[in-house]
Write an enzyme that holds these catalytic residues in place. Structure first.
Site, PDB file in Angstrom:
ATOM      1  N   ASN A   1     -18.168 -31.585  -6.978  1.00 52.34           N
ATOM      2  CA  ASN A   1     -16.899 -30.912  -6.645  1.00 52.34           C
ATOM      3  C   ASN A   1     -16.552 -31.104  -5.169  1.00 52.34           C
ATOM      4  O   ASN A   1     -15.398 -31.366  -4.813  1.00 52.34           O
ATOM      5  CB  ASN A   1     -17.003 -29.407  -6.908  1.00 52.34           C
ATOM      6  CG  ASN A   1     -17.165 -29.077  -8.371  1.00 52.34           C
ATOM      7  OD1 ASN A   1     -16.882 -29.906  -9.237  1.00 52.34           O
ATOM      8  ND2 ASN A   1     -17.646 -27.878  -8.657  1.00 52.34           N
TER       9      ASN A   1
ATOM     10  N   ASN B   1     -21.272 -17.864   0.965  1.00 52.04           N
ATOM     11  CA  ASN B   1     -20.283 -16.854   0.570  1.00 52.04           C
ATOM     12  C   ASN B   1     -20.947 -15.490   0.783  1.00 52.04           C
ATOM     13  O   ASN B   1     -22.057 -15.412   1.337  1.00 52.04           O
ATOM     14  CB  ASN B   1     -19.794 -17.079  -0.880  1.00 52.04           C
ATOM     15  CG  ASN B   1     -20.897 -16.898  -1.916  1.00 52.04           C
ATOM     16  OD1 ASN B   1     -21.998 -16.425  -1.598  1.00 52.04           O
ATOM     17  ND2 ASN B   1     -20.621 -17.292  -3.142  1.00 52.04           N
TER      18      ASN B   1
ATOM     19  N   ALA C   1     -10.494 -14.280  -1.225  1.00 50.66           N
ATOM     20  CA  ALA C   1      -9.079 -14.358  -0.859  1.00 50.66           C
ATOM     21  C   ALA C   1      -8.818 -14.017   0.613  1.00 50.66           C
ATOM     22  O   ALA C   1      -7.817 -14.439   1.193  1.00 50.66           O
ATOM     23  CB  ALA C   1      -8.285 -13.418  -1.755  1.00 50.66           C
TER      24      ALA C   1
ATOM     25  N   THR D   1     -13.405 -20.460  -9.982  1.00 48.03           N
ATOM     26  CA  THR D   1     -14.598 -21.314 -10.040  1.00 48.03           C
ATOM     27  C   THR D   1     -14.373 -22.523  -9.132  1.00 48.03           C
ATOM     28  O   THR D   1     -13.345 -23.171  -9.218  1.00 48.03           O
ATOM     29  CB  THR D   1     -14.839 -21.840 -11.486  1.00 48.03           C
ATOM     30  OG1 THR D   1     -14.398 -20.888 -12.401  1.00 48.03           O
ATOM     31  CG2 THR D   1     -16.289 -22.188 -11.697  1.00 48.03           C
TER      32      THR D   1
ATOM     33  N   ASP E   1     -16.528 -24.691  -3.277  1.00 49.56           N
ATOM     34  CA  ASP E   1     -16.675 -26.153  -3.192  1.00 49.56           C
ATOM     35  C   ASP E   1     -15.443 -26.782  -2.546  1.00 49.56           C
ATOM     36  O   ASP E   1     -15.552 -27.705  -1.738  1.00 49.56           O
ATOM     37  CB  ASP E   1     -16.880 -26.747  -4.592  1.00 49.56           C
ATOM     38  CG  ASP E   1     -18.180 -26.280  -5.212  1.00 49.56           C
ATOM     39  OD1 ASP E   1     -19.095 -25.926  -4.449  1.00 49.56           O
ATOM     40  OD2 ASP E   1     -18.271 -26.266  -6.451  1.00 49.56           O
TER      41      ASP E   1
ATOM     42  N   SER F   1      -6.971 -24.799  -4.906  1.00 49.82           N
ATOM     43  CA  SER F   1      -7.883 -25.063  -6.031  1.00 49.82           C
ATOM     44  C   SER F   1      -7.941 -23.882  -7.009  1.00 49.82           C
ATOM     45  O   SER F   1      -8.181 -24.090  -8.192  1.00 49.82           O
ATOM     46  CB  SER F   1      -9.289 -25.396  -5.525  1.00 49.82           C
ATOM     47  OG  SER F   1      -9.984 -24.222  -5.159  1.00 49.82           O
TER      48      SER F   1
HETATM   49  P1  ADP Z   1     -17.342 -18.872  -3.730  1.00 51.03           P
HETATM   50  O1  ADP Z   1     -16.387 -19.647  -4.575  1.00 51.03           O
HETATM   51  O2  ADP Z   1     -18.504 -19.682  -3.257  1.00 51.03           O
HETATM   52  O3  ADP Z   1     -17.759 -17.555  -4.292  1.00 51.03           O
HETATM   53  P2  ADP Z   1     -15.418 -17.506  -2.022  1.00 51.03           P
HETATM   54  O4  ADP Z   1     -15.072 -16.615  -3.165  1.00 51.03           O
HETATM   55  O5  ADP Z   1     -15.784 -16.861  -0.748  1.00 51.03           O
HETATM   56  O6  ADP Z   1     -16.588 -18.541  -2.367  1.00 51.03           O
HETATM   57  O7  ADP Z   1     -14.184 -18.481  -1.798  1.00 51.03           O
HETATM   58  C1  ADP Z   1     -14.242 -19.590  -0.937  1.00 51.03           C
HETATM   59  C2  ADP Z   1     -12.909 -19.778  -0.276  1.00 51.03           C
HETATM   60  O8  ADP Z   1     -11.912 -19.970  -1.285  1.00 51.03           O
HETATM   61  C3  ADP Z   1     -12.428 -18.605   0.543  1.00 51.03           C
HETATM   62  O9  ADP Z   1     -12.942 -18.662   1.860  1.00 51.03           O
HETATM   63  C4  ADP Z   1     -10.917 -18.807   0.505  1.00 51.03           C
HETATM   64  O10 ADP Z   1     -10.533 -19.792   1.430  1.00 51.03           O
HETATM   65  C5  ADP Z   1     -10.688 -19.387  -0.891  1.00 51.03           C
HETATM   66  N1  ADP Z   1     -10.335 -18.391  -1.927  1.00 51.03           N
HETATM   67  C6  ADP Z   1     -11.172 -17.807  -2.806  1.00 51.03           C
HETATM   68  N2  ADP Z   1     -10.504 -16.963  -3.622  1.00 51.03           N
HETATM   69  C7  ADP Z   1      -9.217 -17.016  -3.231  1.00 51.03           C
HETATM   70  C8  ADP Z   1      -8.003 -16.378  -3.675  1.00 51.03           C
HETATM   71  N3  ADP Z   1      -8.001 -15.502  -4.701  1.00 51.03           N
HETATM   72  N4  ADP Z   1      -6.848 -16.675  -3.024  1.00 51.03           N
HETATM   73  C9  ADP Z   1      -6.826 -17.557  -1.991  1.00 51.03           C
HETATM   74  N5  ADP Z   1      -7.929 -18.196  -1.542  1.00 51.03           N
HETATM   75  C10 ADP Z   1      -9.098 -17.936  -2.148  1.00 51.03           C
END
Ligand code: ADP
Length: 310
Positions: free
Chosen positions: A43, A184, A223, A249, A253, A283
């Site tokens: 990914n 994370n 987010a 998901t 990545d 993504s």
């Molecule tokens: P993981 O996927 O490893 O659990 P995170 O949930 O912290 O990691 O998400 C990684 C990054 O993806 C965040 O730092 C942010 O930039 C983006 N992201 C995650 N969820 C959202 C969301 N709901 N809206 C906008 N950006 C998001």
């Protein structure tokens, strides 16, 4: 063009959405079945390539249908497959993913071939370490592969981004050769023992991780965006982008692939984090992992819309 070297996992994603995630012993009827390329390494390699980097991916797949699909995917993404090994004694890795109505997920990963990458197999790509601008890796392979990758990057003075996901124990000595670590909230807790709930606790966890010898700590906060700490002051939250999330998901990545691309093209760390937040936000607006990664035009458009243009 920037050169990004990714060492990590490839697994095929086998996914279905269900009203809720199954409890132990429960079977839940899901919606349509979806299959696609995945694995944290795959990914992240795809995300960086779609952003415009020249990506070499070091991994291992089985001599089976899923392995052949993997090769087709990486060739279509213009990723250098020269160091993707085919191991006839192993099956290609697979991830069994359930996503619920609130877009939360639950995943079982059977690593298969990519879980057995050994020292020699990483060393076969030594030439690529010499020309890489950045090396990106995760913890979804054997720890031997992780340690060898960090050592080789260090030998050629190439900066390493370690995404410590999914968390597993590893020799902490390697952290002094890691320029950027990108946990994370869960992984930050595993590393520091501090529960990350807000900016204040993110700073406490980041300080603890920084003291282990890493150059810069970046804790992704869903987010909210990502928290940056480089050893001075109180760190900084680099805010995320507001989007309608349908499947988170692979968000981490997307962030790491985007971050590696941006850093290797000369962005500052803070700029690279904004870029990575944009890649990750885009993504989560699509279902899937590798196939949900945005291309560079989409990333440029969201940065422009928000008035952030390099
Ligand atoms: P993981 O996927 O490893 O659990 P995170 O949930 O912290 O990691 O998400 C990684 C990054 O993806 C965040 O730092 C942010 O930039 C983006 N992201 C995650 N969820 C959202 C969301 N709901 N809206 C906008 N950006 C998001």
């Amino acid at each position: 063009m920037s050169n990004v070297l990714v060492v990590g996992s490839y697994v095929v994603d086998l996914m279905s959405r269900a009203p809720h995630l199954p409890k132990p012993g429960e079977t839940v009827l899901g919606g349509p079945f979806q299959m696609g390329p995945g694995g944290k390494g795959g990914n992240q390699a795809t995300a960086a390539a779609r952003c415009g980097s020249e990506v070499t991916f070091v991994t291992k797949v089985g001599d089976d249908l899923f392995g052949r699909d993997a090769m087709k995917h990486f060739e279509a993404e213009h990723i250098n497959t020269q160091y993707i090994k085919v191991d006839p004694s192993q099956s290609t890795g697979a991830a069994l993913i359930a996503v619920d109505a609130k877009s939360e997920n639950s995943i079982v990963v059977a690593l298969g071939a990519c879980g057995t990458i050994n020292e020699e197999e990483v060393k076969e790509a030594e030439e690529r370490f010499k020309t890489a601008d950045i090396v990106l890796l995760q913890l979804e392979t054997s720890i031997k592969a992780v340690v060898t990758t960090v050592k080789l990057a260090n030998k050629y003075g190439v900066h390493v981004i370690l995404n410590p996901a999914p968390y597993q124990e590893f020799p902490k000595e390697i952290l002094s050769d890691v320029a950027y670590i990108t946990p994370n909230e869960t992984e930050a807790f595993e590393l520091s023992g501090i529960e990350v709930k807000d900016e204040e606790s993110a700073l406490m966890a980041a300080r603890k991780i920084y003291e282990m010898g890493v150059g810069t700590v970046i804790i992704t906060l869903g987010a909210k965006g990502a928290f940056l700490y480089s050893g001075s002051n109180n760190g900084e939250l680099v805010p995320g982008f507001t989007v309608e999330a349908v499947d988170t998901t692979g968000a981490g990545d997307a962030f790491n692939g985007g971050f590696a691309h941006a850093l290797s093209t000369g962005y500052t760390v803070r700029e690279a984090m904004t870029f990575a937040n944009a890649v990750a936000a885009l993504s989560v607006t699509k279902i899937g992992t590798a196939t949900a990664m945005p291309n560079k035009h989409e990333v440029e458009a969201i940065l422009k819309r928000e008035g952030i243009v390099k």
